[in-house]
Motif scaffolding. Structure first.
Motif, PDB file in Angstrom:
ATOM      1  N   UNK A  59       0.792  -1.218   0.000  1.00 54.73           N
ATOM      2  CA  UNK A  59       0.000   0.000   0.000  1.00 54.73           C
ATOM      3  C   UNK A  59       0.829   1.276   0.000  1.00 54.73           C
ATOM      4  N   UNK A  60       2.156   1.160   0.083  1.00 55.16           N
ATOM      5  CA  UNK A  60       3.008   2.348   0.069  1.00 55.16           C
ATOM      6  C   UNK A  60       4.049   2.203  -1.032  1.00 55.16           C
ATOM      7  N   UNK A  61       3.775   2.851  -2.169  1.00 50.73           N
ATOM      8  CA  UNK A  61       4.689   2.797  -3.304  1.00 50.73           C
ATOM      9  C   UNK A  61       5.815   3.814  -3.179  1.00 50.73           C
ATOM     10  N   UNK A  62       5.717   4.700  -2.196  1.00 51.12           N
ATOM     11  CA  UNK A  62       6.654   5.820  -2.104  1.00 51.12           C
ATOM     12  C   UNK A  62       7.963   5.469  -1.416  1.00 51.12           C
ATOM     13  N   UNK A  76      -3.932   8.385  -2.127  1.00 55.84           N
ATOM     14  CA  UNK A  76      -5.124   8.189  -2.956  1.00 55.84           C
ATOM     15  C   UNK A  76      -6.064   7.239  -2.217  1.00 55.84           C
ATOM     16  N   UNK A  77      -7.330   7.623  -2.123  1.00 58.22           N
ATOM     17  CA  UNK A  77      -8.316   6.775  -1.466  1.00 58.22           C
ATOM     18  C   UNK A  77      -9.645   6.899  -2.186  1.00 58.22           C
ATOM     19  N   UNK A 121       6.775   1.516  -8.955  1.00 52.93           N
ATOM     20  CA  UNK A 121       5.567   1.912  -9.663  1.00 52.93           C
ATOM     21  C   UNK A 121       4.454   0.893  -9.612  1.00 52.93           C
ATOM     22  N   UNK A 122       4.517  -0.081  -8.709  1.00 56.92           N
ATOM     23  CA  UNK A 122       3.507  -1.130  -8.619  1.00 56.92           C
ATOM     24  C   UNK A 122       3.033  -1.281  -7.180  1.00 56.92           C
ATOM     25  N   UNK A 123       1.718  -1.457  -7.014  1.00 54.36           N
ATOM     26  CA  UNK A 123       1.161  -1.649  -5.688  1.00 54.36           C
ATOM     27  C   UNK A 123      -0.079  -2.527  -5.732  1.00 54.36           C
ATOM     28  N   UNK A 132     -13.789   0.546   0.800  1.00 56.42           N
ATOM     29  CA  UNK A 132     -12.763   1.592   0.741  1.00 56.42           C
ATOM     30  C   UNK A 132     -11.365   1.003   0.544  1.00 56.42           C
ATOM     31  N   UNK A 133     -10.542   1.765  -0.164  1.00 57.12           N
ATOM     32  CA  UNK A 133      -9.145   1.411  -0.377  1.00 57.12           C
ATOM     33  C   UNK A 133      -8.315   2.676  -0.161  1.00 57.12           C
TER      34      UNK A 133
END
Length: 234
Positions: A59-62, A76-77, A121-123, A132-133
């Motif tokens: 859930x954390x691509x950063x 983003x949600x 770049x993938x999650x 919810x996401x």
């Protein structure tokens, strides 16, 4: 017994056409004949099971191995619902995108922008009981492509939503508000009528962001019906 909930058909003109002249790739990959309805097998209808225990969430691509990616951090949600606003729970949502410089971490991306070793770049995330996401990422950059217009794609994030079986997958794209390239982008402009296109644009939401850390965007996805999110079909 409760009354059945009516099924709302997709509104005419609200989904992308299979063949779009301004989107060059569709000329080669759209079907020339009417589709054939083939009965789904038991495996196609019920497997594989997309569950967190088999498909680990990311859930954390950063950040990668404790190192932060370059670029503007975003959150983003949103909710995934059906045409009647009912939550679609436990759905696997895959996301993929270019990095802040507009380049994908993919062997076929020949853009001369730099790669970021700390950004894949993938999650992958799963919706909760309320549909919810949420995930953290980096605001993607624009990149060049061979289509009419300025020749650059607007900033966007790809979404792949999986149902209960391997044959149940829908793909769409999320765009960012105020991007001037939207007016020229063949994919965005071909994604149905104006109302449909605007359903692809995320809303900047201060309630989602975190002060001094990340901007927040809200992007809700409706799987079918008259207000369905436009999905890629070719």
């Amino acid at each position: 017994m409760a009354d059945p909930v009516p099924f709302l058909p997709v509104a005419a003109g609200s989904q992308p056409p299979l063949d779009q002249p301004s989107y060059i790739s569709t000329r080669r990959r759209h079907p020339d004949a009417a589709p054939l309805r083939i009965p789904a097998t038991l495996t196609e209808a019920s497997a594989p099971r997309f569950e967190p225990r088999w498909y680990a969430p990311q859930a954390d691509l950063s950040i990668t191995e404790g190192k932060a990616a370059l670029g503007e951090r975003i959150i983003v949600t949103g909710r995934v619902t059906d045409e009647n606003g009912r939550a679609v729970s436990n759905a696997m949502v895959e996301v993929w995108q270019a990095n802040a410089a507009g380049r994908y971490a993919h062997a076929r991306d020949a853009h001369d922008a730099p790669l970021d070793p700390n950004f894949s770049g993938r999650g992958r995330i799963f919706t909760d009981a309320d549909g919810r996401y949420a995930f953290v990422s980096i605001r993607p950059g624009a990149y060049p492509w061979r289509n009419p217009g300025p020749g650059w794609r607007p900033m966007h994030i790809h979404f792949g939503l999986h149902g209960a079986g391997a044959a149940q997958r829908l793909i769409t794209q999320m765009y960012f508000p105020g991007d001037p390239l939207l007016a020229f982008d063949a994919i965005f402009q071909g994604s149905g009528d104006e109302d449909a296109r605007q359903r692809l644009v995320a809303a900047l939401d201060p309630a989602v962001g975190r002060d001094d850390w990340a901007l927040g965007y809200r992007f809700d996805i409706v799987l079918r019906g008259r207000a369905a999110t436009p999905f890629e079909t070719a």
